[in-house]
Design a protein around this motif. Sequence first.
Motif, PDB file in Angstrom:
ATOM      1  N   THR A 259       0.835  -1.202   0.000  1.00 46.81           N
ATOM      2  CA  THR A 259       0.000   0.000   0.000  1.00 46.81           C
ATOM      3  C   THR A 259       0.867   1.247   0.000  1.00 46.81           C
ATOM      4  OG1 THR A 259      -1.715  -1.191   1.220  1.00 46.81           O
ATOM      5  CG2 THR A 259      -1.869   1.202   1.196  1.00 46.81           C
ATOM      6  N   LEU A 260       1.954   1.234   0.766  1.00 47.26           N
ATOM      7  CA  LEU A 260       2.894   2.348   0.749  1.00 47.26           C
ATOM      8  C   LEU A 260       3.464   2.557  -0.647  1.00 47.26           C
ATOM      9  CD1 LEU A 260       4.637   4.474   2.215  1.00 47.26           C
ATOM     10  CD2 LEU A 260       6.252   2.644   2.770  1.00 47.26           C
ATOM     11  N   LEU A 261       3.799   1.472  -1.331  1.00 52.17           N
ATOM     12  CA  LEU A 261       4.346   1.577  -2.687  1.00 52.17           C
ATOM     13  C   LEU A 261       3.318   2.124  -3.669  1.00 52.17           C
ATOM     14  CD1 LEU A 261       6.330  -1.797  -2.719  1.00 52.17           C
ATOM     15  CD2 LEU A 261       7.326   0.510  -2.732  1.00 52.17           C
ATOM     16  N   ILE A 262       2.052   1.764  -3.492  1.00 49.94           N
ATOM     17  CA  ILE A 262       0.999   2.317  -4.351  1.00 49.94           C
ATOM     18  C   ILE A 262       0.932   3.832  -4.184  1.00 49.94           C
ATOM     19  CG2 ILE A 262      -1.504   2.423  -4.723  1.00 49.94           C
ATOM     20  CD1 ILE A 262      -1.603  -0.553  -4.004  1.00 49.94           C
ATOM     21  N   VAL A 263       0.960   4.297  -2.937  1.00 52.51           N
ATOM     22  CA  VAL A 263       0.918   5.735  -2.668  1.00 52.51           C
ATOM     23  C   VAL A 263       2.130   6.436  -3.280  1.00 52.51           C
ATOM     24  CG1 VAL A 263       1.000   7.466  -0.837  1.00 52.51           C
ATOM     25  CG2 VAL A 263      -0.468   5.460  -0.589  1.00 52.51           C
ATOM     26  N   LEU A 264       3.253   5.748  -3.329  1.00 49.19           N
ATOM     27  CA  LEU A 264       4.466   6.321  -3.930  1.00 49.19           C
ATOM     28  C   LEU A 264       4.457   6.243  -5.455  1.00 49.19           C
ATOM     29  CD1 LEU A 264       7.167   4.923  -1.456  1.00 49.19           C
ATOM     30  CD2 LEU A 264       6.228   7.242  -1.537  1.00 49.19           C
ATOM     31  N   GLY A 265       3.356   5.766  -6.029  1.00 47.77           N
ATOM     32  CA  GLY A 265       3.213   5.760  -7.482  1.00 47.77           C
ATOM     33  C   GLY A 265       3.876   4.609  -8.191  1.00 47.77           C
ATOM     34  N   GLN A 266       4.075   3.467  -7.489  1.00 46.43           N
ATOM     35  CA  GLN A 266       4.798   2.350  -8.075  1.00 46.43           C
ATOM     36  C   GLN A 266       3.896   1.287  -8.694  1.00 46.43           C
ATOM     37  OE1 GLN A 266       8.198   2.898  -8.175  1.00 46.43           O
ATOM     38  NE2 GLN A 266       7.360   4.804  -7.316  1.00 46.43           N
ATOM     39  N   ASP A 267       2.581   1.489  -8.660  1.00 51.74           N
ATOM     40  CA  ASP A 267       1.650   0.580  -9.316  1.00 51.74           C
ATOM     41  C   ASP A 267       1.408   1.083 -10.737  1.00 51.74           C
ATOM     42  OD1 ASP A 267      -0.461  -0.956 -10.238  1.00 51.74           O
ATOM     43  OD2 ASP A 267      -1.544  -0.922  -8.339  1.00 51.74           O
ATOM     44  N   PRO A 268       1.820   0.320 -11.769  1.00 49.55           N
ATOM     45  CA  PRO A 268       1.666   0.789 -13.152  1.00 49.55           C
ATOM     46  C   PRO A 268       0.220   1.111 -13.527  1.00 49.55           C
ATOM     47  CG  PRO A 268       3.082  -1.154 -13.053  1.00 49.55           C
ATOM     48  CD  PRO A 268       2.464  -1.008 -11.693  1.00 49.55           C
ATOM     49  N   LYS A 269      -0.742   0.488 -12.851  1.00 47.17           N
ATOM     50  CA  LYS A 269      -2.147   0.748 -13.167  1.00 47.17           C
ATOM     51  C   LYS A 269      -2.630   2.072 -12.580  1.00 47.17           C
ATOM     52  CE  LYS A 269      -3.386  -4.172 -13.378  1.00 47.17           C
ATOM     53  NZ  LYS A 269      -4.248  -5.240 -12.799  1.00 47.17           N
ATOM     54  N   TYR A 270      -1.900   2.598 -11.620  1.00 48.83           N
ATOM     55  CA  TYR A 270      -2.302   3.842 -10.956  1.00 48.83           C
ATOM     56  C   TYR A 270      -1.085   4.766 -10.852  1.00 48.83           C
ATOM     57  CZ  TYR A 270      -6.364   1.047  -9.721  1.00 48.83           C
ATOM     58  OH  TYR A 270      -7.481   0.237  -9.770  1.00 48.83           O
ATOM     59  N   PRO A 271      -0.692   5.413 -11.954  1.00 52.52           N
ATOM     60  CA  PRO A 271       0.499   6.275 -11.957  1.00 52.52           C
ATOM     61  C   PRO A 271       0.216   7.615 -11.272  1.00 52.52           C
ATOM     62  CG  PRO A 271      -0.559   6.339 -14.103  1.00 52.52           C
ATOM     63  CD  PRO A 271      -1.334   5.335 -13.282  1.00 52.52           C
ATOM     64  N   ILE A 272       0.380   7.658  -9.968  1.00 57.27           N
ATOM     65  CA  ILE A 272       0.081   8.859  -9.212  1.00 57.27           C
ATOM     66  C   ILE A 272       1.364   9.521  -8.732  1.00 57.27           C
ATOM     67  CG2 ILE A 272      -2.173   7.994  -8.495  1.00 57.27           C
ATOM     68  CD1 ILE A 272      -1.048   7.261  -5.835  1.00 57.27           C
ATOM     69  N   ALA A 273       1.258  10.809  -8.421  1.00 61.05           N
ATOM     70  CA  ALA A 273       2.392  11.582  -7.911  1.00 61.05           C
ATOM     71  C   ALA A 273       2.007  12.206  -6.581  1.00 61.05           C
ATOM     72  CB  ALA A 273       2.786  12.664  -8.917  1.00 61.05           C
ATOM     73  N   LEU A 274       3.012  12.619  -5.816  1.00 63.98           N
ATOM     74  CA  LEU A 274       2.775  13.257  -4.530  1.00 63.98           C
ATOM     75  C   LEU A 274       2.441  14.725  -4.722  1.00 63.98           C
ATOM     76  CD1 LEU A 274       5.750  11.815  -2.424  1.00 63.98           C
ATOM     77  CD2 LEU A 274       3.428  10.897  -2.641  1.00 63.98           C
ATOM     78  N   LYS A 275       1.736  15.279  -3.752  1.00 65.69           N
ATOM     79  CA  LYS A 275       1.433  16.712  -3.708  1.00 65.69           C
ATOM     80  C   LYS A 275       2.009  17.236  -2.403  1.00 65.69           C
ATOM     81  CE  LYS A 275      -1.185  19.857  -5.943  1.00 65.69           C
ATOM     82  NZ  LYS A 275      -0.832  20.368  -7.281  1.00 65.69           N
ATOM     83  N   VAL A 276       3.109  17.997  -2.490  1.00 70.60           N
ATOM     84  CA  VAL A 276       3.919  18.326  -1.323  1.00 70.60           C
ATOM     85  C   VAL A 276       3.992  19.841  -1.122  1.00 70.60           C
ATOM     86  CG1 VAL A 276       6.169  18.008  -0.212  1.00 70.60           C
ATOM     87  CG2 VAL A 276       5.315  16.273  -1.799  1.00 70.60           C
ATOM     88  N   GLY A 277       3.930  20.274   0.134  1.00 66.14           N
ATOM     89  CA  GLY A 277       4.188  21.662   0.462  1.00 66.14           C
ATOM     90  C   GLY A 277       3.011  22.595   0.238  1.00 66.14           C
ATOM     91  N   GLY A 278       3.314  23.887   0.088  1.00 66.50           N
ATOM     92  CA  GLY A 278       2.291  24.917  -0.059  1.00 66.50           C
ATOM     93  C   GLY A 278       1.939  25.193  -1.507  1.00 66.50           C
ATOM     94  N   GLY A 279       0.914  26.024  -1.691  1.00 64.66           N
ATOM     95  CA  GLY A 279       0.498  26.425  -3.035  1.00 64.66           C
ATOM     96  C   GLY A 279      -0.219  25.361  -3.826  1.00 64.66           C
ATOM     97  N   LYS A 280      -0.788  24.370  -3.164  1.00 69.31           N
ATOM     98  CA  LYS A 280      -1.484  23.290  -3.889  1.00 69.31           C
ATOM     99  C   LYS A 280      -2.616  23.796  -4.776  1.00 69.31           C
ATOM    100  CE  LYS A 280      -0.487  19.684  -0.412  1.00 69.31           C
ATOM    101  NZ  LYS A 280       0.180  20.541   0.583  1.00 69.31           N
ATOM    102  N   PRO A 281      -3.434  24.783  -4.338  1.00 71.08           N
ATOM    103  CA  PRO A 281      -4.537  25.239  -5.189  1.00 71.08           C
ATOM    104  C   PRO A 281      -4.085  25.847  -6.512  1.00 71.08           C
ATOM    105  CG  PRO A 281      -4.881  25.937  -2.918  1.00 71.08           C
ATOM    106  CD  PRO A 281      -3.481  25.411  -3.000  1.00 71.08           C
ATOM    107  N   ILE A 282      -2.861  26.383  -6.565  1.00 66.44           N
ATOM    108  CA  ILE A 282      -2.383  27.006  -7.800  1.00 66.44           C
ATOM    109  C   ILE A 282      -1.422  26.092  -8.560  1.00 66.44           C
ATOM    110  CG2 ILE A 282      -2.730  29.355  -6.978  1.00 66.44           C
ATOM    111  CD1 ILE A 282       0.303  29.437  -6.367  1.00 66.44           C
ATOM    112  N   GLY A 283      -1.401  24.814  -8.202  1.00 58.61           N
ATOM    113  CA  GLY A 283      -0.641  23.840  -8.979  1.00 58.61           C
ATOM    114  C   GLY A 283       0.743  23.527  -8.486  1.00 58.61           C
TER     115      GLY A 283
END
Length: 364
Positions: A259-283
């Motif tokens: 599950t940790l690896l999925i969150v880190l984007g290591q599942d090829p079926k679910y290519p996700i990235a992290l959202k880190v720090g400030g300014g999330k609403p503006i990308g």
Amino acid sequence: MTNNPRPKPRRSTPQPSSPVSDNNPAETGESKPYKLISFPKESFPNERPTKNPPAGHHQYFGDRLHGTLFLTLKVQTTLHVSTGVVVMGSDIGSRVPLIKTMVQNIDQKLSIQGSSLKGCIRSAYEAITNSTLAVITSRYRDKIPQERLPCKNKQELCPASQVFGALDWQGLIEFSDAKCENTGFATGFMPSLYRPRPDQRGAYFDARGNVAGRKFYYHTIRAIDKGQNQGITVQQAAKEYTFKTQIQFKNLTPAELGTLLIVLGQDPKYPIALKVGGGKPIGMGTMTVEVTAARVLQNKGDLRDRYSSYKPPESDSMTGTKLQQFMQKNIQAAHSSLVQATQLQQLAEVLKYPTERQPKEGMY
């Protein structure tokens, strides 16, 4: 003459637009850059998250996994993880009068606190497992479903709390600070952002008046950096900057590590990235993760050899094909017993990367 004089016009104050009622920004003309990930319906409202005692720190169990993940994080949209300190630009070698800072080491390289990484990774882990919330505000406590309130008894912990920690429980994973490979920093501008106002937004709550889910911001192809009248200059990591860090873990089940690896984007079926720090609403804050190596101890023989010698066994470290096979095996275990498929699908729609989504213009 009248006793009721004409009222003065009220000063117009910019307000964020209201989100759509079904939490789907794509169905409104003026969308919001976030979505609420629902709580697992099979556990609401009658069945509570499964809670068990944690594995503990007193020994390494032979049927669990222990080791280290080595990560390379790549900045995809400008990143600012604030220290909360504003200094004169001349103090850190910038020409701007005032600048909001990040952590910068004596070697002039930026750093991301391990706690910041842990927070964003935990929130995603919570969302795709049948877990409670880690943090709530007292103001909206009565609107949180009772089974989603933070765990307080360390002998009765939800899946995320067993791994990441809870009151009086340290957790089974440790995050090191991520150190930038690039020397120096970029200078950017973060516009003023309004605080969330859930009292004015029906989409935050369900029909019962309870909080409807967890809030996650979409990734965008870039971050807004100009065109705003109010805001502050910030010290930031520019696109393509890379950071390296490690996650140490012990006594994890294959499903928990998967599950940790999925969150880190290591599942090829679910290519996700992290959202880190400030300014999330503006990308801002999009980071992709590469697991470059893993050092894993899987049985009592490995543990005995590891701690009876000053030098780790050569077989500890995995890279390349062997690493990929190991990760996919544990990811499959996570899908089989721990991950909530509906919530993972919802989260993947928000955090998928690459993306063609444009950042929201105007005030927010």
